[in-house]
Design a protein around this motif. Sequence first.
Motif, short mmCIF file in Angstrom:
data_model
loop_
_atom_site.label_atom_id
_atom_site.label_comp_id
_atom_site.label_asym_id
_atom_site.label_seq_id
_atom_site.Cartn_x
_atom_site.Cartn_y
_atom_site.Cartn_z
N GLU A 179 -6.17 0.72 -14.80
CA GLU A 179 -5.69 1.49 -13.86
C GLU A 179 -5.15 0.66 -12.61
OE1 GLU A 179 -7.72 4.18 -10.51
OE2 GLU A 179 -7.58 5.19 -12.32
N SER A 180 -3.98 0.74 -12.14
CA SER A 180 -3.44 0.23 -10.85
C SER A 180 -3.81 0.41 -9.76
CB SER A 180 -1.87 0.31 -10.95
OG SER A 180 -1.69 1.89 -10.46
N GLU A 181 -3.71 -0.29 -8.54
CA GLU A 181 -4.14 -0.09 -7.29
C GLU A 181 -3.23 1.02 -6.81
OE1 GLU A 181 -1.51 -3.90 -6.85
OE2 GLU A 181 -2.55 -2.75 -8.51
N GLU A 182 -3.97 2.01 -5.95
CA GLU A 182 -3.30 3.10 -5.39
C GLU A 182 -2.15 2.89 -4.51
OE1 GLU A 182 -6.04 5.48 -3.18
OE2 GLU A 182 -6.97 5.94 -5.28
N VAL A 183 -1.03 3.56 -4.64
CA VAL A 183 0.39 3.28 -3.53
C VAL A 183 0.69 4.79 -3.09
CG1 VAL A 183 2.70 2.73 -3.63
CG2 VAL A 183 1.29 1.58 -5.23
N GLU A 184 0.74 4.79 -1.76
CA GLU A 184 0.87 5.72 -1.01
C GLU A 184 2.30 6.11 -0.87
OE1 GLU A 184 -0.27 8.27 3.21
OE2 GLU A 184 -0.98 6.71 2.55
N VAL A 185 2.78 7.46 -1.00
CA VAL A 185 4.06 7.64 -0.75
C VAL A 185 4.44 7.96 0.66
CG1 VAL A 185 6.21 9.16 -1.46
CG2 VAL A 185 4.67 8.48 -3.20
N LEU B 151 9.91 1.82 -11.76
CA LEU B 151 9.92 3.56 -11.90
C LEU B 151 10.82 3.95 -10.37
CD1 LEU B 151 6.26 4.21 -12.52
CD2 LEU B 151 8.17 4.28 -14.41
N LYS B 152 11.36 5.14 -10.49
CA LYS B 152 12.21 5.76 -9.33
C LYS B 152 11.30 6.58 -9.02
CE LYS B 152 15.63 6.60 -6.69
NZ LYS B 152 16.84 7.11 -7.01
N VAL B 153 10.60 6.64 -7.80
CA VAL B 153 10.02 7.79 -7.22
C VAL B 153 11.07 8.87 -6.57
CG1 VAL B 153 8.42 8.27 -5.45
CG2 VAL B 153 8.03 6.05 -6.47
N SER B 154 10.85 9.93 -6.93
CA SER B 154 11.84 10.96 -6.65
C SER B 154 11.71 11.06 -5.23
CB SER B 154 11.20 12.35 -7.18
OG SER B 154 12.07 13.42 -6.88
N GLY B 155 12.90 11.46 -4.55
CA GLY B 155 12.76 11.64 -3.08
C GLY B 155 12.18 12.99 -2.68
N ASP B 156 11.88 13.98 -3.58
CA ASP B 156 11.32 15.12 -3.17
C ASP B 156 9.75 14.97 -3.10
OD1 ASP B 156 13.58 16.59 -3.44
OD2 ASP B 156 13.45 17.18 -5.38
N VAL B 157 9.25 13.75 -3.66
CA VAL B 157 7.87 13.50 -3.57
C VAL B 157 7.25 13.64 -2.19
CG1 VAL B 157 5.63 12.03 -4.15
CG2 VAL B 157 7.60 12.23 -5.62
N SER B 158 6.23 14.52 -1.79
CA SER B 158 5.94 14.57 -0.26
C SER B 158 5.25 13.11 0.21
CB SER B 158 5.11 15.70 -0.36
OG SER B 158 5.58 16.91 -0.77
N GLY B 159 5.33 13.02 1.28
CA GLY B 159 4.75 11.89 2.16
C GLY B 159 3.10 12.24 2.06
N GLY B 160 2.53 11.23 1.89
CA GLY B 160 0.94 11.23 1.32
C GLY B 160 0.41 11.27 0.10
N THR B 161 1.50 11.42 -0.72
CA THR B 161 1.07 11.68 -2.31
C THR B 161 0.73 10.15 -2.65
OG1 THR B 161 2.86 13.20 -2.44
CG2 THR B 161 2.02 12.09 -4.49
N VAL B 162 -0.32 10.11 -3.30
CA VAL B 162 -0.84 8.77 -3.96
C VAL B 162 -0.46 8.72 -5.43
CG1 VAL B 162 -3.02 7.53 -4.30
CG2 VAL B 162 -2.82 8.73 -2.16
N LEU B 163 0.12 7.59 -5.64
CA LEU B 163 0.59 7.28 -7.02
C LEU B 163 -0.66 6.34 -7.50
CD1 LEU B 163 4.22 6.29 -6.60
CD2 LEU B 163 3.25 8.66 -7.15
N GLU C 101 0.77 -1.07 0.08
CA GLU C 101 0.06 -0.05 -0.08
C GLU C 101 0.78 1.04 0.03
OE1 GLU C 101 -2.55 -0.32 3.32
OE2 GLU C 101 -3.87 -1.93 2.51
N SER C 102 2.19 1.18 0.14
CA SER C 102 3.01 2.39 0.04
C SER C 102 4.26 2.02 -0.29
CB SER C 102 3.26 3.01 1.64
OG SER C 102 3.85 1.70 2.33
N VAL C 103 5.03 3.18 -0.74
CA VAL C 103 6.59 2.91 -1.28
C VAL C 103 7.29 4.32 -0.80
CG1 VAL C 103 5.76 4.45 -3.20
CG2 VAL C 103 7.85 3.37 -3.44
#
Length: 289
Positions: free
Chosen positions: A181-187, A150-162, A80-82
């Motif tokens: 559409e893929s399932e949601e992944v929270e950063v 994919l590489k998630v940028s370190g600048d992406v704020s916590g709580g962002t949903v991909l 559920e998160s990355v």
Amino acid sequence: QYEGSSGVVSWSVDRLGSGDSLVYELRVRGVSESSGFTNRVGVYDVSGKELKTAESGRKRLERKVPVLNMEKKVSVGAGESVVAGTEVGYRIRVWNTGLGTAYDLQVTDSLPMGTVVESTFPSGEVGPGVVVWTLDSLAGGESVDYEVLLKVSGDVSGGTVLVNRSYLSGSEVPGGVLESESEEVEVVSESALTLSKELEGSDSGYVGEEFGYRIVLKNGGPSTSYGLTLRDTLPSYMEYVSSTGGGQYEGSSGVVSWSVDRLGSGDSLVYELRVRGVSESSGFTNRVG
């Protein structure tokens, strides 16, 4: 013998004895749809007179139609998160449950904001915000998988949903485009912060003398840190002289503070703090947090 202009198949029988039989096999291919038809054969003498006829059973012809499906799921870093600054992978599956073959298909993956492509398999064409694969044909009963890391940028704020979306397009696709559409992944944000403070110069001195500290804040990643504050509370044995990096001194509390709006993964900040001894002490430490 087949006569293409008339569509007639003919056989010549020179002699057929009493009680004898001849068996012929005729193979044909349906070229268009039909709600139902029969096929007639006749026997003719040398003068062309019809002697006997027979008619086949009724047959219906339908076009073999491809039925295309697509599904997209998280494959790497599944859950559920990355963590911002790490990787997440997706797998796209396209399959054909119909009888017909689909031709000239295109699979397009629309990348979530804040991600960049690390790798694709099989190799896809990477463009601004998308990865594209082309598929020449997909027969009935066949499937094909595509993967993108994919590489998630370190600048992406916590709580962002991909949310990752893929599109299958082609003339055989109902409506021209099929979306999955893929399932949601929270950063989530995780930063390994380290903080050190070193006394510059000798560990002993005199009242009235200045001495300094060197403060180092480092972000070991993988995520970017935002909105940090450093606070250094001065003991009663010393008074504030100066600081670098925008340090603010509050005299009533004896606290020196620094505001850090952003500290990227792998980045460091160095601050210098100068103080003056104002009274004797057998020994003291100075803490920053």
